[in-house]
Design an enzyme around this catalytic site. Structure first.
Site, mmCIF file in Angstrom:
data_model
loop_
_atom_site.group_PDB
_atom_site.id
_atom_site.type_symbol
_atom_site.label_atom_id
_atom_site.label_comp_id
_atom_site.label_asym_id
_atom_site.label_seq_id
_atom_site.Cartn_x
_atom_site.Cartn_y
_atom_site.Cartn_z
ATOM 1 N N ARG A 114 15.078 -14.870 -7.333
ATOM 2 C CA ARG A 114 15.416 -13.715 -8.190
ATOM 3 C C ARG A 114 14.310 -12.676 -8.112
ATOM 4 N NH1 ARG A 114 15.189 -15.674 -13.865
ATOM 5 N NH2 ARG A 114 15.812 -13.552 -14.289
ATOM 6 N N PRO A 130 1.493 -5.830 -8.219
ATOM 7 C CA PRO A 130 2.600 -4.890 -8.427
ATOM 8 C C PRO A 130 2.418 -4.122 -9.733
ATOM 9 C CG PRO A 130 3.421 -7.136 -8.051
ATOM 10 C CD PRO A 130 1.949 -7.227 -8.322
ATOM 11 N N GLY A 131 2.928 -2.896 -9.734
ATOM 12 C CA GLY A 131 3.068 -2.172 -10.988
ATOM 13 C C GLY A 131 4.395 -2.538 -11.613
ATOM 14 N N ILE A 151 8.136 -2.808 -11.720
ATOM 15 C CA ILE A 151 9.176 -2.893 -10.697
ATOM 16 C C ILE A 151 10.529 -3.093 -11.406
ATOM 17 C CG2 ILE A 151 9.896 -4.155 -8.612
ATOM 18 C CD1 ILE A 151 7.073 -2.819 -8.407
ATOM 19 N N GLY A 159 -0.168 -6.087 -25.938
ATOM 20 C CA GLY A 159 0.871 -7.103 -26.136
ATOM 21 C C GLY A 159 0.932 -8.165 -25.059
ATOM 22 N N THR A 178 6.833 -13.954 -18.743
ATOM 23 C CA THR A 178 6.137 -13.203 -19.805
ATOM 24 C C THR A 178 6.497 -13.821 -21.151
ATOM 25 O OG1 THR A 178 7.988 -11.639 -19.854
ATOM 26 C CG2 THR A 178 6.028 -10.944 -18.651
ATOM 27 N N TYR A 233 -0.573 -12.875 -20.493
ATOM 28 C CA TYR A 233 -0.162 -12.482 -19.135
ATOM 29 C C TYR A 233 -1.307 -11.791 -18.394
ATOM 30 C CZ TYR A 233 3.023 -10.416 -15.609
ATOM 31 O OH TYR A 233 3.660 -10.035 -14.446
#
Ligand code: CAA
Length: 240
Positions: A12, A177-178, A180, A143, A86, A147
């Site tokens: 996924r 990655p930013g 996505i 928040g 997350t 993570y």
């Protein structure tokens, strides 16, 4: 003979795009997944890529399944540690379980999978480990102490293991990655996400295949002299 690549969380989102990009690049790809069996079945049907189900946070399961995969497909030459979750909340609302689960899966998963794959790569004198970090592990994010800590840990893990693998032809790199356009980012409240996108210089979310192309490059012969590095793919949101 085709080199074997394993992609965790590979059915996924970003992982799916990585599995496909590595297949296109000529690797024999196996995808791991944890929960969504229906999606995994559809993925295998559509792509011909075999998917194995186990929890990357479970050390024994990683060793066992990687042994099975090696017996079935051949030794694992490329490991992409992509699986992640997350459990966003501000610290005062975050439970110990939210903290632990993210550390166990996102960071612990990298250790477990490397333990299963790295020794064989060293022995054979060739290997690629590509860890999917995050902009939020580089810059922090409101928040996300769990993570951000786990992803930041992945960047340190990458640099440490790169030093151990270098002499044996095993490169270890990270991609950060930013934001996505995946289900994970779609779960961010709309108003919050709008503010985040407004701060991306390129002016949009990234696409999963824009990360996957970076992975395919790092897995290739062309990237043999690149190790311990982090490739930021974030539309200019954080220049690191
Ligand atoms: N900086 C400063 N203050 C902020 C803030 C920020 N970035 N975001 C929210 N706040 C403030 C709000 O303005 C609000 O203040 P007031 O009470 O004074 O109005 C306060 O914090 C509470 O905010 P929320 O109402 O949003 O609090 P909540 O408890 O309902 O939700 C949250 C908190 C779950 C963290 C929510 O804000 C959220 O989901 N944020 C997005 C987190 C995020 O970006 N996650 C990335 C997921 S995708 C991913 O991780 C992939 C990747 O690698 C990039």
């Amino acid at each position: 003979m085709m080199r074997v690549a394993i992609v965790t969380g590979g059915t996924r989102g970003i992982g799916q795009a990585i599995s496909l990009a590595l297949k296109d690049a000529g690797f024999s790809v196996v995808a791991n997944y944890a929960g969504n069996q229906e999606t995994a079945r559809a993925f295998t049907q559509a792509t011909g890529i075999t998917a194995y189900r186990w929890d990357v946070g479970d050390h024994e399961a990683c060793i066992h399944n990687c042994n099975e995969i090696a017996a079935e497909f051949g030794p694992i030459d490329v490991l992409v540690n992509n699986a992640g979750i997350t459990r966003d909340a501000t610290l005062h609302k975050m439970s110990f379980e939210d903290w632990n689960e993210v550390m166990r899966i996102n960071l612990g998963g990298c250790f477990n999978m490397a333990k299963a794959c790295f020794p064989g790569m060293r022995e054979r004198g060739w290997g690629r480990i590509i860890n999917i970090g995050s902009i939020n592990g580089q810059a922090g994010q409101y928040g996300q102490v769990n993570y951000a800590a786990a992803k930041s840990g992945i960047h340190g893990f990458t640099k440490a293991l790169a030093q151990e693998g270098a002499k044996s032809g095993v490169t270890v790199n990270a991609i950060a990655p930013g934001y996505i356009d995946t289900d994970m980012v779609a779960a961010v409240p709309e108003a919050v996400l709008e503010k985040i996108v407004a701060k991306i210089p390129v002016g949009r979310l990234g696409h999963a295949d824009e990360i996957a192309r970076g992975v395919a490059f790092l897995a290739s012969e062309n990237a043999a002299f690149i190790t311990g590095s982090t490739l930021s793919i974030n539309g200019g949101q954080h220049m690191y």
